[in-house]
Design a protein around this motif. Structure first.
Motif, short mmCIF file in Angstrom:
data_model
loop_
_atom_site.label_atom_id
_atom_site.label_comp_id
_atom_site.label_asym_id
_atom_site.label_seq_id
_atom_site.Cartn_x
_atom_site.Cartn_y
_atom_site.Cartn_z
N SER A 1 0.75 -1.27 0.08
CA SER A 1 0.06 0.09 0.12
C SER A 1 0.94 1.19 0.06
O SER A 1 0.42 2.36 -0.36
N ARG A 2 2.11 1.08 0.57
CA ARG A 2 2.85 2.27 0.67
C ARG A 2 3.32 2.80 -1.08
O ARG A 2 3.78 3.86 -1.01
N PHE A 3 3.01 1.90 -2.06
CA PHE A 3 3.42 2.23 -3.29
C PHE A 3 2.24 2.52 -4.31
O PHE A 3 2.28 2.55 -5.54
N GLY A 4 0.90 2.71 -3.54
CA GLY A 4 -0.14 3.08 -4.22
C GLY A 4 -1.06 2.07 -4.97
O GLY A 4 -1.90 2.43 -5.76
N ILE A 5 -0.65 0.77 -4.60
CA ILE A 5 -1.46 -0.18 -5.07
C ILE A 5 -2.04 -1.10 -3.81
O ILE A 5 -1.88 -0.75 -2.65
N SER A 6 -3.14 -1.90 -4.17
CA SER A 6 -3.96 -2.59 -3.20
C SER A 6 -2.95 -3.45 -2.29
O SER A 6 -2.00 -3.94 -2.70
N PRO A 7 -3.49 -3.23 -0.92
CA PRO A 7 -2.43 -4.02 0.20
C PRO A 7 -2.37 -5.56 -0.27
O PRO A 7 -3.55 -6.14 -0.41
N GLU A 8 -1.44 -6.13 0.08
CA GLU A 8 -1.21 -7.53 -0.16
C GLU A 8 -0.63 -7.90 1.10
O GLU A 8 -0.31 -7.26 1.96
N PRO A 9 -1.29 -9.42 1.41
CA PRO A 9 -0.74 -9.99 2.74
C PRO A 9 0.72 -10.14 3.12
O PRO A 9 1.30 -10.38 1.68
N VAL A 10 1.32 -9.58 4.02
CA VAL A 10 2.85 -9.61 4.52
C VAL A 10 3.12 -10.72 4.92
O VAL A 10 2.43 -11.44 6.10
N VAL A 11 4.35 -11.66 4.41
CA VAL A 11 4.76 -12.98 5.04
C VAL A 11 4.93 -12.85 6.43
O VAL A 11 4.42 -13.41 7.19
N GLN A 12 5.64 -11.76 6.89
CA GLN A 12 6.02 -11.58 8.36
C GLN A 12 4.81 -11.29 9.14
O GLN A 12 4.79 -12.04 10.56
N GLU A 13 3.68 -10.74 8.69
CA GLU A 13 2.43 -10.58 9.36
C GLU A 13 1.70 -11.94 9.70
O GLU A 13 1.11 -12.35 10.68
N SER A 14 1.84 -12.92 8.60
CA SER A 14 1.21 -14.22 8.87
C SER A 14 1.87 -15.11 9.84
O SER A 14 1.40 -15.84 10.64
N ILE A 15 3.43 -14.95 9.84
CA ILE A 15 4.13 -15.70 10.96
C ILE A 15 3.80 -15.12 12.39
O ILE A 15 3.85 -15.65 13.25
N ALA A 16 3.72 -13.72 12.25
CA ALA A 16 3.27 -13.07 13.79
C ALA A 16 2.20 -13.57 14.27
O ALA A 16 1.91 -13.56 15.54
N ALA A 17 1.23 -13.68 13.28
CA ALA A 17 -0.13 -14.00 13.69
C ALA A 17 -0.41 -15.53 14.07
O ALA A 17 -1.38 -16.05 14.56
#
Length: 218
Positions: free
Chosen positions: A138-154
């Protein structure tokens, strides 16, 4: 494998990592090694088809796992997963719909809630991110995609994603997560058939080093 694996652990926060030839191979290996002859619970809204006719229901059947669909195409709730878990359940599988989007009257279960439910029943959660990203898109102006680190943290026990596409490296399938499960995959006979060559590993390592050095966005 050791150099790329060390970088993947560092970048994602996972205990262990394994590299295979592509993400379809990664998903097939996980299902074959951990769910053959048992049930895999997945939302009906995630029974997707991606490039070249690769369909999640087909790969489940080919792996020898039994598909257990829950919820509906547009709405799946935690209670649907809870009702489906039984003695033959091998895992809960979440698949990211990376090439289409549902809008309107929809509902899906957050990964952290799936993990909490799975912990109650002693089954793992596998999160297939497809074209996984290590950066917030989303920082680059495109639709947010799931981030690998967030899945691990979850709390996902295993996360699968591509080495190419959003990551920007060579074609590869990457599996990160629980060390015990990754070790089981590493010693499965199918892993040798899905292995990558040294040039792919070298290219992947070079790509990952850009992330470590903070150069991935340049």
């Amino acid at each position: 494998y050791i150099h790329a694996e060390a970088l993947l652990r560092r970048l994602t926060g996972a205990e262990a990592a394994l590299v295979v030839n592509n993400n379809a191979g990664a998903v097939f290996l996980v299902l074959s090694a951990l769910a053959r002859g048992r049930e895999v619970v997945i939302s009906r809204g995630q029974l997707v088809e991606i490039g070249d006719g690769f369909r999640i229901p087909d790969v489940l059947r080919q792996s020898g796992a039994q598909l257990v669909e829950v919820g509906t195409t547009n709405r799946t709730h935690l209670r649907d997963y809870r009702a489906a878990i039984g003695p033959d359940t091998a895992m809960l599988l979440r698949v990211h719909s990376s090439n289409f989007k549902q809008i309107g009257f929809t509902a899906e279960v957050a990964l952290a809630d799936m993990v909490a439910l799975a912990r109650e029943h002693g089954v793992p959660v596998v999160d297939d991110l497809g074209s996984g990203s290590l950066l917030d898109t989303s920082r680059f102006g495109i639709s947010p995609e799931p981030v690998v680190q967030e899945s691990i943290a979850a709390g996902a026990d295993l996360v699968t994603f591509s080495g190419d596409k959003l990551l920007g490296g060579p074609q590869a399938g990457i599996i990160v997560g629980n060390a015990y499960l990754v070790d089981a995959l590493r010693h499965h006979p199918l892993t040798r058939a899905l292995r990558v060559d040294k040039s792919t590993l070298a290219a992947l390592q070079a790509t990952l080093l850009h992330y470590v050095r903070g150069e991935a966005e340049t």
